[in-house]
Enzyme design. Structure first.
Site, short mmCIF file in Angstrom:
data_model
loop_
_atom_site.label_atom_id
_atom_site.label_comp_id
_atom_site.label_asym_id
_atom_site.label_seq_id
_atom_site.Cartn_x
_atom_site.Cartn_y
_atom_site.Cartn_z
CG HIS A 74 44.15 1.44 28.72
ND1 HIS A 74 44.10 0.91 29.98
CD2 HIS A 74 44.22 2.78 28.87
CE1 HIS A 74 44.14 1.89 30.87
NE2 HIS A 74 44.20 3.05 30.22
CD GLU A 76 45.84 -3.56 27.97
OE1 GLU A 76 46.29 -3.81 29.10
OE2 GLU A 76 45.74 -2.39 27.53
CB CYS A 102 43.91 -0.99 33.99
SG CYS A 102 42.69 -0.80 32.66
CB CYS A 105 42.37 -3.60 29.91
SG CYS A 105 42.47 -2.02 29.03
#
Length: 151
Positions: A74, A76, A102, A105
């Protein structure tokens, strides 16, 4: 914790950094959803990231069924690992990300010492936002479609 004492100035900077994260998301090879992230500390961008495969892997994020491959990182996570690799500290920083984090993260955000998250789209699952709230991390929703419609 905001960096600017003037709320209007803070909002303007938040909108601009979020737009920059959206522009950065266009570097992603993912077809289903392109996500971008910036980490800002002391009014400086200290890291950036977008969703994609790990270094050295093919730049294909989805499988033959158009499902995201399990090893796709992801935005992040890419930004946080990039700042850690650089030797800089993200303690006290703000994360700007185009889509709300999410839960995985969110855990990284907490452990990285990030104190504020600004996001432009709400992900269908709010577990990540719930965890950030529980950890006392400020979350700010700035809808990207209202922030700037031409991007």
């Amino acid at each position: 914790m905001t960096e600017y004492s003037n709320p209007e100035k803070q909002l303007r900077f938040d909108q601009n950094y979020l737009l920059m994260a959206k522009i950065w998301s266009k570097n992603s090879y993912c077809k289903r959803l392109q996500v971008g992230a910036l980490i800002v500390k002391d009014k400086m961008i200290i890291s950036d990231g977008y969703n994609g495969t790990p270094a050295g892997f093919e730049n294909i994020c989805e499988d033959e069924n158009n499902q995201t491959k399990p090893y796709v990182l992801h935005a992040e996570a890419n930004a946080i690992t990039k700042v850690a690799k650089s030797g800089n500290s993200s303690c006290g920083a703000t994360l700007y990300v185009t889509v709300s984090p999410c839960i995985e993260c969110a855990k990284l955000i907490i452990q990285a010492g990030i104190v504020r998250v600004v996001f432009g789209f709400k992900y269908r699952n709010t577990d990540g936002l719930d965890l950030l709230s529980r950890a006392g991390i400020e979350t700010v929703y700035l809808p990207l479609n209202e922030t700037n419609s031409e991007i």
